[in-house]
Design a protein around this motif. Structure first.
Motif, PDB file in Angstrom:
ATOM      1  N   ARG B  69      34.470  71.039  46.106  1.00 43.62           N
ATOM      2  CA  ARG B  69      34.423  72.229  47.160  1.00 43.62           C
ATOM      3  C   ARG B  69      33.950  71.774  48.426  1.00 43.62           C
ATOM      4  N   LEU B  70      32.818  71.245  48.452  1.00 44.94           N
ATOM      5  CA  LEU B  70      32.025  71.153  49.727  1.00 44.94           C
ATOM      6  C   LEU B  70      32.777  70.133  50.608  1.00 44.94           C
ATOM      7  N   ASP B  71      33.268  69.096  49.978  1.00 47.77           N
ATOM      8  CA  ASP B  71      33.933  68.019  50.967  1.00 47.77           C
ATOM      9  C   ASP B  71      34.872  68.898  51.858  1.00 47.77           C
ATOM     10  N   TRP B  72      35.861  69.565  51.106  1.00 53.36           N
ATOM     11  CA  TRP B  72      36.800  70.277  51.803  1.00 53.36           C
ATOM     12  C   TRP B  72      36.219  71.432  53.027  1.00 53.36           C
ATOM     13  N   LEU B  73      35.210  72.283  52.547  1.00 56.78           N
ATOM     14  CA  LEU B  73      34.613  72.869  53.349  1.00 56.78           C
ATOM     15  C   LEU B  73      33.869  72.478  54.702  1.00 56.78           C
ATOM     16  N   ASN B  74      33.338  71.267  54.409  1.00 60.18           N
ATOM     17  CA  ASN B  74      32.780  70.429  55.478  1.00 60.18           C
ATOM     18  C   ASN B  74      33.620  69.994  56.641  1.00 60.18           C
ATOM     19  N   GLU B  75      34.701  69.404  55.999  1.00 67.94           N
ATOM     20  CA  GLU B  75      35.908  69.038  56.877  1.00 67.94           C
ATOM     21  C   GLU B  75      36.469  70.221  57.453  1.00 67.94           C
ATOM     22  N   GLU B  76      36.764  71.188  56.909  1.00 67.30           N
ATOM     23  CA  GLU B  76      37.269  72.537  57.671  1.00 67.30           C
ATOM     24  C   GLU B  76      36.373  72.893  58.848  1.00 67.30           C
ATOM     25  N   ARG B  77      34.926  72.963  58.379  1.00 67.34           N
ATOM     26  CA  ARG B  77      34.157  73.440  59.364  1.00 67.34           C
ATOM     27  C   ARG B  77      34.104  72.531  60.559  1.00 67.34           C
ATOM     28  N   MET B  78      34.269  71.163  60.480  1.00 71.11           N
ATOM     29  CA  MET B  78      34.179  70.476  61.579  1.00 71.11           C
ATOM     30  C   MET B  78      35.296  70.537  62.200  1.00 71.11           C
ATOM     31  N   ARG B  79      36.492  70.740  61.646  1.00 70.52           N
ATOM     32  CA  ARG B  79      37.977  71.009  62.292  1.00 70.52           C
ATOM     33  C   ARG B  79      37.899  72.274  63.181  1.00 70.52           C
ATOM     34  N   VAL B  80      37.376  73.110  62.566  1.00 71.83           N
ATOM     35  CA  VAL B  80      37.258  74.484  63.215  1.00 71.83           C
ATOM     36  C   VAL B  80      36.587  74.451  64.680  1.00 71.83           C
ATOM     37  N   LEU B  81      35.371  73.778  64.479  1.00 69.50           N
ATOM     38  CA  LEU B  81      34.425  73.584  65.702  1.00 69.50           C
ATOM     39  C   LEU B  81      34.901  72.818  66.653  1.00 69.50           C
ATOM     40  N   ASP B  82      35.667  71.693  66.144  1.00 65.75           N
ATOM     41  CA  ASP B  82      36.561  70.769  67.254  1.00 65.75           C
ATOM     42  C   ASP B  82      37.599  71.681  68.076  1.00 65.75           C
ATOM     43  N   GLU B  83      38.312  72.552  67.283  1.00 72.29           N
ATOM     44  CA  GLU B  83      39.446  73.560  67.729  1.00 72.29           C
ATOM     45  C   GLU B  83      38.789  74.203  68.768  1.00 72.29           C
ATOM     46  N   LEU B  84      37.554  75.102  68.550  1.00 74.17           N
ATOM     47  CA  LEU B  84      36.846  76.059  69.189  1.00 74.17           C
ATOM     48  C   LEU B  84      36.357  75.263  70.461  1.00 74.17           C
ATOM     49  N   GLU B  85      35.619  74.078  70.536  1.00 73.95           N
ATOM     50  CA  GLU B  85      35.195  73.268  71.674  1.00 73.95           C
ATOM     51  C   GLU B  85      36.188  72.784  72.592  1.00 73.95           C
ATOM     52  N   ALA B  86      37.497  72.617  71.825  1.00 72.23           N
ATOM     53  CA  ALA B  86      38.506  71.992  72.602  1.00 72.23           C
ATOM     54  C   ALA B  86      39.204  73.189  73.483  1.00 72.23           C
ATOM     55  N   SER B  87      39.286  74.329  72.985  1.00 67.69           N
ATOM     56  CA  SER B  87      39.755  75.591  73.762  1.00 67.69           C
ATOM     57  C   SER B  87      39.102  76.261  74.749  1.00 67.69           C
ATOM     58  N   ALA B  88      37.779  75.735  74.855  1.00 71.83           N
ATOM     59  CA  ALA B  88      36.697  76.359  75.716  1.00 71.83           C
ATOM     60  C   ALA B  88      36.775  75.490  76.896  1.00 71.83           C
ATOM     61  N   ASP B  89      37.577  74.377  77.002  1.00 70.41           N
ATOM     62  CA  ASP B  89      37.222  73.382  78.212  1.00 70.41           C
ATOM     63  C   ASP B  89      35.978  73.280  78.858  1.00 70.41           C
ATOM     64  N   GLY B  90      35.160  72.521  78.234  1.00 69.74           N
ATOM     65  CA  GLY B  90      33.771  72.369  78.972  1.00 69.74           C
ATOM     66  C   GLY B  90      32.661  73.552  78.553  1.00 69.74           C
ATOM     67  N   ARG B  91      32.837  74.561  78.781  1.00 71.82           N
ATOM     68  CA  ARG B  91      31.816  75.667  78.633  1.00 71.82           C
ATOM     69  C   ARG B  91      31.838  75.689  76.969  1.00 71.82           C
ATOM     70  N   PRO B  92      30.516  76.144  76.703  1.00 69.77           N
ATOM     71  CA  PRO B  92      30.056  76.341  75.438  1.00 69.77           C
ATOM     72  C   PRO B  92      30.835  77.602  74.711  1.00 69.77           C
ATOM     73  N   PRO B  93      31.239  77.270  73.474  1.00 70.78           N
ATOM     74  CA  PRO B  93      31.766  78.559  72.907  1.00 70.78           C
ATOM     75  C   PRO B  93      30.715  79.786  72.764  1.00 70.78           C
ATOM     76  N   ARG B  94      31.300  80.774  72.686  1.00 72.95           N
ATOM     77  CA  ARG B  94      30.526  82.176  72.614  1.00 72.95           C
ATOM     78  C   ARG B  94      29.854  82.162  70.892  1.00 72.95           C
ATOM     79  N   PRO B  95      28.682  82.583  70.874  1.00 70.77           N
ATOM     80  CA  PRO B  95      28.023  82.511  69.665  1.00 70.77           C
ATOM     81  C   PRO B  95      28.678  83.407  68.605  1.00 70.77           C
ATOM     82  N   HIS B  96      29.175  84.316  68.863  1.00 73.79           N
ATOM     83  CA  HIS B  96      29.952  85.018  67.724  1.00 73.79           C
ATOM     84  C   HIS B  96      31.134  84.158  67.240  1.00 73.79           C
ATOM     85  N   LYS B  97      31.583  83.523  68.097  1.00 74.33           N
ATOM     86  CA  LYS B  97      32.879  82.651  67.611  1.00 74.33           C
ATOM     87  C   LYS B  97      32.339  81.586  66.700  1.00 74.33           C
TER      88      LYS B  97
END
Lengths: 256, 256
Positions: B69-97
């Motif tokens: 389970r953890l292998d999937w979870l870790n990859e997914e968490r990395m992927r979601v944070l990648d997306e989050l940071e990509a969509s915020a072009d340069g600025r850090p994502p909001r904490p609640h995000k």
DNA sequence: CATCTTTTCAAATGAACGTTTGAATAATAC
DNA sequence: GTATTATTCAAACGTTCATTTGAAAAGATG
């Protein structure tokens, strides 16, 4: 004077007390299932049969270990809340004062060796998620009265927050506290401690931070009801999930 | 189409997979120490020796259960944070995000049976405080990289909060979440559920409330450093406490 | 001192544990 | 179809477990 006080307060090292002390420590270190009576009696330097003679069995020993500390904690929590409500003549005490009364009394035990110190804090932190039904049942029964009273105090102190939300947040506060106390190795990874920092110093740093976090969470904005987690509900979900979700058998779910 | 999808995604019920599924469920119900290989192989209807043949032993089985389970979870968490940071072009994502990215992915697994559902949520919730050193060590190692990345994201998102405080609050959030997931009987007492409410419905109600609590705690005021818990430090405290406080032996404290 | 109760002790009980073994069976490759 | 490998199986291994037993020792009571 110091000597005299120590003599008065420190319990005599009877066979019974030595078993309780060693059992408390080993139950924390290896868990209830991972601790054998031979480990306990061996380290306490008493005969193997002594546990059954003095307590009646392994489960009864665990019960005695927990109750020795919880009885004091429950009385203290009641007393502190009494004081708090008396000093506020009529008006409900502020929420952060109730947080301090409930969780501060517990954390304070960590610095008092006669009350179990940090060993007991770890034990109580881990017992809440013990896989042994009788331990969770015992804890639920021991906590019931005090938790009900504090929950009501929170409800009175937060009239704008729905009762249900208060109950949930109480649960979250307990979780954050219990985990901070249980102190897994993971904490060492997540929080960058000075590696040679003494445990008692770590405990001293814990409280103001935990207190601040709990109060912040308690005062958070009321959530909208339909927020969904990432991945979303409904994905791969069927009626079969509802049936399979019933994990607990009747035999170990009973709470008196 | 539904049938076809189910066939594709649902893993075949090989001996290996049946052991993993049953072990996951029993490890949650009775704990690692409280679950015997005979219970697992009996319920999975496979031979007793199958666990040692396919996994090598009981510890290796637990490792396989968690990693699945953890292998999937870790990859997914990395992927979601990648997306989050990509969509915020340069600025850090909001904490609640970031809170949503880290904890939302986990909670979301609870509604997806193929990802372990609520059984896995309970398992991961309880594993953090397992008395078995190898389980905590495994978890610490599995979480290390992802936690470091998220911690940095929080630090970037909260420039006014000292790094140390961020780490502590991360720990508190993990605790509140893990306990909510571990779902002791105590929760049933503290939170007044509708008694006939289905577990999946409870899970659906959990997320918005937990999310709100976590964000509230994360944004709390910076604590003063010298706040003391009720009962106070220094009471009954001596150098002896510092020595006795060292509970963990070297043999089970190792984290690779 | 003698009697009675409480506590300690060494030894044994039967059950359950994780793991190993070597033969039997099934699946795959040539 | 035969050789080779992968998997399943029943049985046994040695160890450890919580609990019980009955006698020995210590302590309390008169």
């Amino acid at each position: 004077m110091f000597t005299a006080m120590a003599v008065i307060t420190q319990p005599v090292a009877t066979t019974r007390n030595r078993i309780l002390d060693v059992a408390e420590r080993l139950f924390v270190k290896h868990g209830y299932d991972g601790t054998s009576l031979r480990m306990i009696t061996g380290e306490a330097k008493v005969n193997l049969a002594a546990v059954n003679y003095h307590f009646g069995g392994k489960e009864a020993l665990m019960e005695a270990v927990l109750k020795r500390r919880l009885d004091w904690l429950n009385e203290e929590r009641m007393r502190v809340l009494d004081e708090l409500e008396a000093s506020a003549d009529g008006r409900p005490p502020r929420p952060h004062k109730i947080v301090e009364a409930f969780f501060g009394t517990l954390i304070g035990m960590g610095s008092n060796r006669e009350l179990g110190g940090e060993v007991f804090l770890k034990l109580i932190g881990r017992s809440f998620t013990s896989p042994n039904g009788f331990i969770r049942a015992l804890l639920a029964e021991e906590y019931r009265e005090v938790v009900e009273r504090y929950k009501q105090a929170f409800i009175n102190a937060l009239p704008e927050v729905p009762r249900q939300e208060v109950a949930w947040r109480f649960q979250f506060m307990l979780g954050a506290t219990a985990y901070a106390l249980a102190g897994s190795d993971f904490l060492q990874v997540s929080v960058q401690f000075d590696s040679d920092e003494l445990p008692i110093e770590q405990a001293r740093r814990l409280w103001p931070r935990l207190y601040s976090f709990l109060v912040g969470g308690m005062r958070a904005a009321i959530p909208e009801g339909d927020l969904q987690p990432l991945g979303g509900f409904g994905l791969g979900l069927s009626m079969a999930d509802l049936e399979a979700a019933d994990l607990d058998d009747a035999d170990d779910a009973a709470v008196a």
